[in-house]
Design a protein around this motif. Sequence first.
Motif, PDB file in Angstrom:
ATOM      1  N   THR A   1      89.785  51.179  72.880  1.00 13.55           N
ATOM      2  CA  THR A   1      90.122  51.074  71.463  1.00 13.55           C
ATOM      3  C   THR A   1      88.860  50.766  70.673  1.00 13.55           C
ATOM      4  OG1 THR A   1      92.380  50.308  71.869  1.00 13.55           O
ATOM      5  CG2 THR A   1      91.409  49.754  69.749  1.00 13.55           C
ATOM      6  N   THR A   2      88.644  51.513  69.608  1.00 15.81           N
ATOM      7  CA  THR A   2      87.493  51.230  68.760  1.00 15.81           C
ATOM      8  C   THR A   2      87.872  51.381  67.302  1.00 15.81           C
ATOM      9  OG1 THR A   2      85.101  51.592  68.503  1.00 15.81           O
ATOM     10  CG2 THR A   2      86.497  53.560  68.599  1.00 15.81           C
ATOM     11  N   ALA A   3      87.207  50.586  66.457  1.00 12.16           N
ATOM     12  CA  ALA A   3      87.406  50.638  65.011  1.00 12.16           C
ATOM     13  C   ALA A   3      86.270  51.414  64.362  1.00 12.16           C
ATOM     14  CB  ALA A   3      87.478  49.223  64.437  1.00 12.16           C
ATOM     15  N   VAL A   4      86.503  51.871  63.142  1.00 11.27           N
ATOM     16  CA  VAL A   4      85.518  52.645  62.389  1.00 11.27           C
ATOM     17  C   VAL A   4      85.117  51.854  61.146  1.00 11.27           C
ATOM     18  CG1 VAL A   4      85.041  54.811  61.188  1.00 11.27           C
ATOM     19  CG2 VAL A   4      86.520  54.809  63.226  1.00 11.27           C
ATOM     20  N   PRO A   5      83.883  51.351  61.065  1.00 12.15           N
ATOM     21  CA  PRO A   5      83.461  50.531  59.930  1.00 12.15           C
ATOM     22  C   PRO A   5      83.042  51.380  58.731  1.00 12.15           C
ATOM     23  CG  PRO A   5      81.677  50.686  61.513  1.00 12.15           C
ATOM     24  CD  PRO A   5      82.823  51.489  62.079  1.00 12.15           C
ATOM     25  N   TRP A   6      83.887  51.429  57.728  1.00 10.48           N
ATOM     26  CA  TRP A   6      83.621  52.222  56.534  1.00 10.48           C
ATOM     27  C   TRP A   6      82.312  51.790  55.884  1.00 10.48           C
ATOM     28  CZ3 TRP A   6      87.478  52.128  51.764  1.00 10.48           C
ATOM     29  CH2 TRP A   6      87.022  53.015  50.785  1.00 10.48           C
ATOM     30  N   ASN A   7      82.062  50.483  55.834  1.00 11.48           N
ATOM     31  CA  ASN A   7      80.863  49.996  55.132  1.00 11.48           C
ATOM     32  C   ASN A   7      79.568  50.484  55.766  1.00 11.48           C
ATOM     33  OD1 ASN A   7      81.303  48.401  57.397  1.00 11.48           O
ATOM     34  ND2 ASN A   7      80.731  46.484  56.414  1.00 11.48           N
ATOM     35  N   LEU A   8      79.565  50.711  57.081  1.00  6.61           N
ATOM     36  CA  LEU A   8      78.361  51.205  57.750  1.00  6.61           C
ATOM     37  C   LEU A   8      78.240  52.719  57.629  1.00  6.61           C
ATOM     38  CD1 LEU A   8      78.315  49.008  60.994  1.00  6.61           C
ATOM     39  CD2 LEU A   8      77.274  48.555  58.766  1.00  6.61           C
ATOM     40  N   HIS A   9      79.371  53.403  57.623  1.00  7.76           N
ATOM     41  CA  HIS A   9      79.347  54.867  57.561  1.00  7.76           C
ATOM     42  C   HIS A   9      79.125  55.408  56.144  1.00  7.76           C
ATOM     43  CE1 HIS A   9      80.206  55.919  61.706  1.00  7.76           C
ATOM     44  NE2 HIS A   9      81.174  55.038  61.738  1.00  7.76           N
ATOM     45  N   GLU A  10      79.488  54.616  55.123  1.00  8.85           N
ATOM     46  CA  GLU A  10      79.251  55.042  53.739  1.00  8.85           C
ATOM     47  C   GLU A  10      78.593  53.892  52.976  1.00  8.85           C
ATOM     48  OE1 GLU A  10      81.514  57.280  49.987  1.00  8.85           O
ATOM     49  OE2 GLU A  10      82.714  56.353  51.568  1.00  8.85           O
ATOM     50  N   PRO A  11      77.335  53.588  53.292  1.00  8.30           N
ATOM     51  CA  PRO A  11      76.673  52.439  52.660  1.00  8.30           C
ATOM     52  C   PRO A  11      76.464  52.615  51.162  1.00  8.30           C
ATOM     53  CG  PRO A  11      75.100  53.736  53.925  1.00  8.30           C
ATOM     54  CD  PRO A  11      76.454  54.267  54.260  1.00  8.30           C
ATOM     55  N   GLU A  12      76.346  53.859  50.717  1.00  7.25           N
ATOM     56  CA  GLU A  12      76.303  54.176  49.299  1.00  7.25           C
ATOM     57  C   GLU A  12      77.392  55.201  49.018  1.00  7.25           C
ATOM     58  OE1 GLU A  12      72.444  55.483  48.144  1.00  7.25           O
ATOM     59  OE2 GLU A  12      71.426  53.665  48.835  1.00  7.25           O
TER      60      GLU A  12
ATOM     61  N   ILE B   1      89.416  47.267  58.603  1.00  8.43           N
ATOM     62  CA  ILE B   1      89.519  47.022  60.044  1.00  8.43           C
ATOM     63  C   ILE B   1      89.420  45.544  60.407  1.00  8.43           C
ATOM     64  CG2 ILE B   1      88.648  49.304  60.672  1.00  8.43           C
ATOM     65  CD1 ILE B   1      85.935  47.978  61.288  1.00  8.43           C
ATOM     66  N   GLY B   2      89.122  44.669  59.448  1.00  6.83           N
ATOM     67  CA  GLY B   2      89.008  43.240  59.775  1.00  6.83           C
ATOM     68  C   GLY B   2      87.815  42.989  60.665  1.00  6.83           C
ATOM     69  N   SER B   3      88.090  42.654  61.933  1.00  9.65           N
ATOM     70  CA  SER B   3      87.067  42.534  62.972  1.00  9.65           C
ATOM     71  C   SER B   3      85.947  41.556  62.634  1.00  9.65           C
ATOM     72  CB  SER B   3      86.445  43.911  63.292  1.00  9.65           C
ATOM     73  OG  SER B   3      87.422  44.784  63.790  1.00  9.65           O
ATOM     74  N   GLU B   4      86.239  40.596  61.757  1.00 11.32           N
ATOM     75  CA  GLU B   4      85.253  39.581  61.376  1.00 11.32           C
ATOM     76  C   GLU B   4      83.975  40.207  60.809  1.00 11.32           C
ATOM     77  OE1 GLU B   4      88.344  38.311  63.221  1.00 11.32           O
ATOM     78  OE2 GLU B   4      86.942  39.062  64.696  1.00 11.32           O
ATOM     79  N   LEU B   5      84.107  41.411  60.256  1.00  8.48           N
ATOM     80  CA  LEU B   5      82.986  42.081  59.604  1.00  8.48           C
ATOM     81  C   LEU B   5      82.921  41.694  58.129  1.00  8.48           C
ATOM     82  CD1 LEU B   5      83.175  45.764  60.887  1.00  8.48           C
ATOM     83  CD2 LEU B   5      81.436  44.077  61.443  1.00  8.48           C
TER      84      LEU B   5
ATOM     85  N   GLY C   1      82.591  42.177  73.221  1.00  7.01           N
ATOM     86  CA  GLY C   1      82.422  41.946  71.793  1.00  7.01           C
ATOM     87  C   GLY C   1      81.171  42.583  71.213  1.00  7.01           C
ATOM     88  N   GLY C   2      80.018  42.306  71.819  1.00  8.09           N
ATOM     89  CA  GLY C   2      78.772  42.857  71.300  1.00  8.09           C
ATOM     90  C   GLY C   2      78.108  41.910  70.308  1.00  8.09           C
ATOM     91  N   THR C   3      77.454  42.485  69.304  1.00  6.22           N
ATOM     92  CA  THR C   3      76.588  41.706  68.414  1.00  6.22           C
ATOM     93  C   THR C   3      76.751  42.140  66.963  1.00  6.22           C
ATOM     94  OG1 THR C   3      74.959  41.659  70.215  1.00  6.22           O
ATOM     95  CG2 THR C   3      74.202  40.951  68.043  1.00  6.22           C
ATOM     96  N   ASN C   4      76.751  41.150  66.063  1.00  9.79           N
ATOM     97  CA  ASN C   4      76.724  41.427  64.620  1.00  9.79           C
ATOM     98  C   ASN C   4      75.273  41.602  64.180  1.00  9.79           C
ATOM     99  OD1 ASN C   4      79.565  41.159  64.086  1.00  9.79           O
ATOM    100  ND2 ASN C   4      79.330  38.945  64.272  1.00  9.79           N
ATOM    101  N   PHE C   5      74.649  42.693  64.610  1.00  4.84           N
ATOM    102  CA  PHE C   5      73.259  42.932  64.235  1.00  4.84           C
ATOM    103  C   PHE C   5      73.128  42.993  62.709  1.00  4.84           C
ATOM    104  CE2 PHE C   5      73.303  45.044  68.495  1.00  4.84           C
ATOM    105  CZ  PHE C   5      72.422  44.170  69.116  1.00  4.84           C
ATOM    106  N   GLY C   6      71.930  42.651  62.233  1.00  3.48           N
ATOM    107  CA  GLY C   6      71.681  42.711  60.800  1.00  3.48           C
ATOM    108  C   GLY C   6      72.507  41.687  60.054  1.00  3.48           C
ATOM    109  N   PHE C   7      73.111  42.137  58.955  1.00  4.73           N
ATOM    110  CA  PHE C   7      73.941  41.271  58.118  1.00  4.73           C
ATOM    111  C   PHE C   7      75.401  41.702  58.204  1.00  4.73           C
ATOM    112  CE2 PHE C   7      69.754  41.378  55.793  1.00  4.73           C
ATOM    113  CZ  PHE C   7      69.365  40.097  56.142  1.00  4.73           C
ATOM    114  N   MET C   8      75.832  42.105  59.385  1.00  9.81           N
ATOM    115  CA  MET C   8      77.146  42.693  59.588  1.00  9.81           C
ATOM    116  C   MET C   8      78.275  41.654  59.539  1.00  9.81           C
ATOM    117  SD  MET C   8      78.335  45.021  62.861  1.00  9.81           S
ATOM    118  CE  MET C   8      76.705  45.710  63.041  1.00  9.81           C
ATOM    119  N   ASN C   9      77.953  40.391  59.790  1.00 16.13           N
ATOM    120  CA  ASN C   9      78.995  39.383  59.956  1.00 16.13           C
ATOM    121  C   ASN C   9      79.786  39.113  58.684  1.00 16.13           C
ATOM    122  OD1 ASN C   9      76.332  37.840  59.179  1.00 16.13           O
ATOM    123  ND2 ASN C   9      78.002  36.501  58.576  1.00 16.13           N
ATOM    124  N   GLY C  10      81.055  38.774  58.876  1.00 16.41           N
ATOM    125  CA  GLY C  10      81.905  38.354  57.775  1.00 16.41           C
ATOM    126  C   GLY C  10      81.946  36.843  57.674  1.00 16.41           C
TER     127      GLY C  10
END
Length: 634
Positions: free
Chosen positions: A92-103, A137-141, A315-324
């Motif tokens: 199962t994987t989620a799709v982060p809109w904020n990363l795919h469409e940053p502008e 997607i939530g996911s603490e992003l 889980g992996g990593t909240n690289f950059g400023f990805m964290n919520g």
Amino acid sequence: MVVVSVRSAHRKRYALLFFSITGIIIYRHFRGQPESMPINRSKGFTANSSQFTLGGETFRILGGSLHYFRIPRAYWKDRMMKMKACGLNTLTTAVPWNLHEPEKGSFQFYGDLDLETFLLQAADLGLWVILRPGPYIGSELDLGGLPSWLLRDGKMKLRTTYPGFTQAVESFLDKLIPKVVPLQFKKGGPIIAVQLEQDYGSYASDSKYMPFLKEAFQSRGVSELLLTSDKPEGLKNGGVKGVLRALNLRTWDLKDERFLEIMQPNSPVLIMEYWTGWFDSWGNLHHCFPVEDMTASIRQIMQRGMSINLHMFHGGTNFGFMNGALQNPFYKSVITSYDYDAPLTEAGDYTPKYQMLRDLFNRYHNNPLPEVPALRWKERYETAIMYQHLSLWDALPFTHLPFKSKTPVNMENLPVNNRNGQAYGYTLYEATITTGGSLKSGNNIRDRALVFVNRTFIGTLSFKTTELTVSDGKEKRTLSFLVENCGRVYSGEAMDNQRKGIVGDILLNDVPLRDFTIHSLDMTSTFIDNLYKAPWKSLPAKPSFPGFVQGRLFVDGYPSDTFVKLPSWIKGVVFINSHNVGRYWNIGPQQALYVPGPFLNTGPNQVVVFEEEESDLKVQFEDSPDLGMSVDIQ
């Protein structure tokens, strides 16, 4: 195997179609059927009165959540192989809109965000896929995965049928859905189900929203089973007609099962999120869920014949400023690590949970499970040699052009990034004062500001500290606020009010400050690359902060994973070869940041640290993680 992994989108779809037509032999993962046999692609994943079926045959989901955007692309296959060896059949994987469409209108589906390649790799390894395209997607992003530019609209109502939101959603889906439609099960691909939204029942502010999403997905060609995912208390309001309801929980309770039966009679049960651990926030302890407690709950679920998805398997990593961030009972930002106390650690290592699950799930397979893949070597490198310094003030010419405004402007509404505003990082606000006195911020600093008078630090403002004293003086002085977006709240009604920076008036002696000069320091990889052209100076004995420190890490041979540790630094961000490895903060719990081997080069590696307050200038590289003191989840 279902498909082969090839580079171009055209060749991917051609290969997918070819294997679908030829009736390729695929892996099967349920008891009572041979684990290698032809499958009927005309019948997808369905929920009958008492069981799930796939291709017309009984099927049980043994799944796990794995987020491609929290894992370096080079490690996708490694994590999937470990999932397969644990006895899981579904990813199962989620799709982060904020990363795919940053502008707005600018889409990114390449590199570590190449969703199609990720899904094809899963298929290549014989894993089915449940896709969670959101849009939330939530996911603490940060903002639950929604792009911050949505908040440029002062009337924005997220997760509703507010026209400004639905129009943006449809524009994103127009780009996303055509990429995944050819990868659906009935078209020869690995996607067996698609989830609408996430935990909407806990929010449920608009009864028309979920039907809107259902139609939006189906009208664009999504034909596999649709499902929702809610906590028990959200089941009633989170569902939509014709869509399977699934549960999120940690401890199984018979009353939850009975309530689901009332809401959804004559249907098998899917635990869409079985929480294997939990996330951490700055200033708290590291959360752990005892393996014995997890084992007891999962055994009960399995014995009752239910399907399950482990959230998170890795889980992996909240690289950059990805964290919520959390909102209640008060604001707390999520840490860089998303280890989650999951069966696979942040760096992909095995835990006792992994072995327990492998032993348990092995009972639900006729054939032996694949061999457990070997672990990757972790290296303790020599301390990085830090040799140059650049003050924050000297870095300003290498940021976006400063913006002047009568009143403060929040990050999202700054005229930067093609007028999409600033999403992440820091913003510097400066105004001229001619007096001292009481400085009051109210609730208008989001989320934390270092305050300076003529570049001399006088204190910190945040939601906890809302007042400082400015020393007297009648001459003109510059009052500066370095404001950090520590992460937007990822759930609940507070999401509509997650604009960052200075979001209202700051008062000096009860008089609002005016005439600001605003600098955007979003600290993207482009920004860091530009800094290499700045007038760096040899590192003084006592460098001033906030500022940047630059040095080198030398790697002999093939680069290995490592963990960067800054024992006597206070708070800031680490960049390795312009990769934003994440935030650090001495309040813990996390004490070391994960640095994947693919971020490193053989030979010299550029290390840049932005430190806010003070440092001993020692950047260490360890061979083991340090997530701080732990506490068991009850």
